[in-house]
Write an enzyme that holds these catalytic residues in place. Structure first.
Site, mmCIF file in Angstrom:
data_model
loop_
_atom_site.group_PDB
_atom_site.id
_atom_site.type_symbol
_atom_site.label_atom_id
_atom_site.label_comp_id
_atom_site.label_asym_id
_atom_site.label_seq_id
_atom_site.Cartn_x
_atom_site.Cartn_y
_atom_site.Cartn_z
ATOM 1 N N ASN A 139 0.762 -1.314 0.132
ATOM 2 C CA ASN A 139 -0.172 0.057 -0.090
ATOM 3 C C ASN A 139 0.903 1.258 0.007
ATOM 4 O O ASN A 139 1.896 1.295 0.896
ATOM 5 C CB ASN A 139 -0.798 -0.055 1.218
ATOM 6 C CG ASN A 139 -1.772 -1.287 1.213
ATOM 7 O OD1 ASN A 139 -2.349 -1.663 0.189
ATOM 8 N ND2 ASN A 139 -2.212 -1.605 2.505
ATOM 9 N N HIS A 163 6.747 -1.588 3.544
ATOM 10 C CA HIS A 163 6.320 -2.918 4.216
ATOM 11 C C HIS A 163 5.731 -3.699 3.091
ATOM 12 O O HIS A 163 4.734 -3.144 2.578
ATOM 13 C CB HIS A 163 5.632 -3.166 5.483
ATOM 14 C CG HIS A 163 4.420 -2.345 5.657
ATOM 15 N ND1 HIS A 163 4.486 -0.947 5.814
ATOM 16 C CD2 HIS A 163 3.036 -2.638 5.498
ATOM 17 C CE1 HIS A 163 3.238 -0.197 5.801
ATOM 18 N NE2 HIS A 163 2.433 -1.455 5.618
HETATM 19 P P1 DGP Z 1 -0.506 -0.429 5.859
HETATM 20 O O1 DGP Z 1 -2.177 -0.077 6.108
HETATM 21 O O2 DGP Z 1 -0.359 -1.193 4.469
HETATM 22 O O3 DGP Z 1 0.422 0.607 6.110
HETATM 23 O O4 DGP Z 1 -0.144 -1.758 6.678
HETATM 24 C C1 DGP Z 1 0.028 -1.533 8.185
HETATM 25 C C2 DGP Z 1 -0.084 -2.955 8.660
HETATM 26 O O5 DGP Z 1 0.580 -3.022 9.996
HETATM 27 C C3 DGP Z 1 -1.546 -3.292 9.251
HETATM 28 O O6 DGP Z 1 -1.988 -4.606 8.555
HETATM 29 C C4 DGP Z 1 -1.415 -3.664 10.803
HETATM 30 C C5 DGP Z 1 0.138 -3.634 10.840
HETATM 31 N N1 DGP Z 1 0.484 -3.176 12.177
HETATM 32 C C6 DGP Z 1 0.246 -2.000 12.790
HETATM 33 N N2 DGP Z 1 0.715 -1.786 13.854
HETATM 34 C C7 DGP Z 1 1.736 -3.032 14.200
HETATM 35 C C8 DGP Z 1 2.292 -3.511 15.136
HETATM 36 O O7 DGP Z 1 2.565 -2.824 16.109
HETATM 37 N N3 DGP Z 1 2.848 -4.777 15.078
HETATM 38 C C9 DGP Z 1 2.638 -5.429 14.078
HETATM 39 N N4 DGP Z 1 3.141 -6.726 13.964
HETATM 40 N N5 DGP Z 1 1.767 -5.116 12.955
HETATM 41 C C10 DGP Z 1 1.240 -3.675 12.940
#
Ligand code: DGP
Length: 119
Positions: A92, A105
């Site tokens: 994204n 990511h």
């Molecule tokens: P996006 O919306 O593409 O920026 O995806 C961000 C993703 O990151 C979302 O699917 C949830 C995940 N996420 C957010 N905060 C954390 C965190 O603290 N730890 C982990 N493992 N994932 C997280």
């Protein structure tokens, strides 16, 4: 591992990479780190990030194409190990595309059938 040259102390995923925030680590090497998404959208939902801070995939492609290649290779390897090799890899990029964390990511999604077009 050494501290990445590019780091933002306020960035969530820089803090995961540094071990300052807990995450379920799946794999890592000298360039990239993979950990389970907090809010999984598929049986396998792993985020793969470069150790260095870059805001989005286009920025990473310009600054460090080698790390982008390492990210894709690690995503494919995890999908092979955890779901037989079929997967969707999503970056994204920008708010309209649903990006919420501005440390690039790749979402590795696998383990179920997926519709197209995406929502
Ligand atoms: P996006 O919306 O593409 O920026 O995806 C961000 C993703 O990151 C979302 O699917 C949830 C995940 N996420 C957010 N905060 C954390 C965190 O603290 N730890 C982990 N493992 N994932 C997280």
């Amino acid at each position: 591992m050494s501290t990445p040259a590019l780091r933002d102390p306020d960035c969530l995923f820089c803090r995961v990479v540094a071990g300052e925030l807990p995450a379920e680590l799946i794999a890592q090497d000298d360039q990239v780190v993979a950990f389970r998404d907090l809010n999984p959208q598929a049986p396998v939902h792993v985020l793969v990030v470069p150790r260095e801070h870059h805001a989005d995939v286009a920025t990473l492609a310009r600054a460090d194409p080698d790390a982008l290649g390492a990210l894709v290779r690690m995503g494919a390897s995890i999908a092979q190990e955890q779901a037989g090799g079929q997967f969707r890899l999503v970056f994204n990029s920008g708010p309209d595309a649903g990006q919420s964390v501005y440390h690039v990511h790749g979402h590795v999604l696998a383990g179920r059938g997926m519709a197209w077009p995406p929502g």
